[in-house]
Design a protein around this motif. Structure first.
Motif, PDB file in Angstrom:
ATOM      1  N   ASP A  24      14.692 -16.088 -11.870  1.00 48.72           N
ATOM      2  CA  ASP A  24      15.638 -16.430 -10.810  1.00 48.72           C
ATOM      3  C   ASP A  24      16.382 -17.691 -11.250  1.00 48.72           C
ATOM      4  O   ASP A  24      15.916 -18.809 -11.041  1.00 48.72           O
ATOM      5  N   ILE A  25      17.531 -17.487 -11.886  1.00 51.44           N
ATOM      6  CA  ILE A  25      18.344 -18.582 -12.416  1.00 51.44           C
ATOM      7  C   ILE A  25      19.666 -18.621 -11.664  1.00 51.44           C
ATOM      8  O   ILE A  25      20.275 -17.587 -11.433  1.00 51.44           O
ATOM      9  N   LYS A  26      20.085 -19.823 -11.288  1.00 47.59           N
ATOM     10  CA  LYS A  26      21.405 -20.001 -10.672  1.00 47.59           C
ATOM     11  C   LYS A  26      22.060 -21.230 -11.261  1.00 47.59           C
ATOM     12  O   LYS A  26      21.396 -22.217 -11.574  1.00 47.59           O
ATOM     13  N   ARG A  50       8.170 -19.801  -7.792  1.00 47.35           N
ATOM     14  CA  ARG A  50       7.559 -19.935  -6.455  1.00 47.35           C
ATOM     15  C   ARG A  50       8.339 -20.979  -5.655  1.00 47.35           C
ATOM     16  O   ARG A  50       9.511 -20.819  -5.427  1.00 47.35           O
ATOM     17  N   ASN A  51       7.672 -22.068  -5.233  1.00 47.72           N
ATOM     18  CA  ASN A  51       8.384 -23.094  -4.457  1.00 47.72           C
ATOM     19  C   ASN A  51       8.814 -24.273  -5.327  1.00 47.72           C
ATOM     20  O   ASN A  51       9.262 -25.297  -4.815  1.00 47.72           O
ATOM     21  N   ASN A 101      14.756 -32.351 -14.557  1.00 45.40           N
ATOM     22  CA  ASN A 101      14.013 -32.658 -13.338  1.00 45.40           C
ATOM     23  C   ASN A 101      13.253 -31.431 -12.875  1.00 45.40           C
ATOM     24  O   ASN A 101      13.656 -30.303 -13.152  1.00 45.40           O
ATOM     25  N   ALA A 102      12.179 -31.654 -12.134  1.00 47.69           N
ATOM     26  CA  ALA A 102      11.405 -30.575 -11.525  1.00 47.69           C
ATOM     27  C   ALA A 102      10.811 -31.119 -10.245  1.00 47.69           C
ATOM     28  O   ALA A 102      10.458 -32.298 -10.152  1.00 47.69           O
ATOM     29  N   ILE A 110      13.891 -31.536  -4.368  1.00 48.45           N
ATOM     30  CA  ILE A 110      14.526 -31.648  -5.685  1.00 48.45           C
ATOM     31  C   ILE A 110      16.022 -31.911  -5.603  1.00 48.45           C
ATOM     32  O   ILE A 110      16.571 -32.685  -6.375  1.00 48.45           O
ATOM     33  N   TYR A 111      16.687 -31.313  -4.654  1.00 48.25           N
ATOM     34  CA  TYR A 111      18.140 -31.457  -4.573  1.00 48.25           C
ATOM     35  C   TYR A 111      18.549 -32.788  -3.978  1.00 48.25           C
ATOM     36  O   TYR A 111      19.665 -33.258  -4.195  1.00 48.25           O
TER      37      TYR A 111
END
Length: 89
Positions: A43-45, A59-60, A78-79, A85-86
């Motif tokens: 799942d890449i955006k 996951r989360n 970053n993770a 995170i945002y």
């Protein structure tokens, strides 16, 4: 195939996860090295308002990375958890 470089802050967060989640993250990162732009199993955006940052969802957990196409390098900057995170950016 691309290589990975992980920022110290992101590595610290990823190492603090449970062993099962770390194993899942490791599998996803290995798939990411094949094609960091899009992969059918990931799942890449592309992040809005940025020209070169992407996020990988495991996951989360969200993993933010940048791609250096000349050196075939993925820089994980970053993770963090989904909600946090945002806000750090």
């Amino acid at each position: 195939m691309y290589s990975l470089k992980i920022h110290k802050k992101a590595l610290k967060f990823l190492n603090a996860q449970t062993p099962a989640l770390k194993s899942n993250i490791r599998q996803k990162l290995n798939l990411l090295k094949e094609n960091p732009f899009s992969h059918e199993l990931l799942d890449i955006k592309k992040l809005k308002d940025t020209s070169d940052y992407f996020r990988l969802r495991v996951r989360n957990i969200r993993i933010i990375y940048k791609i250096d196409g000349e050196e075939l390098l993925i820089l994980i900057t970053n993770a963090g958890n989904r909600g946090e995170i945002y806000k750090k950016k």
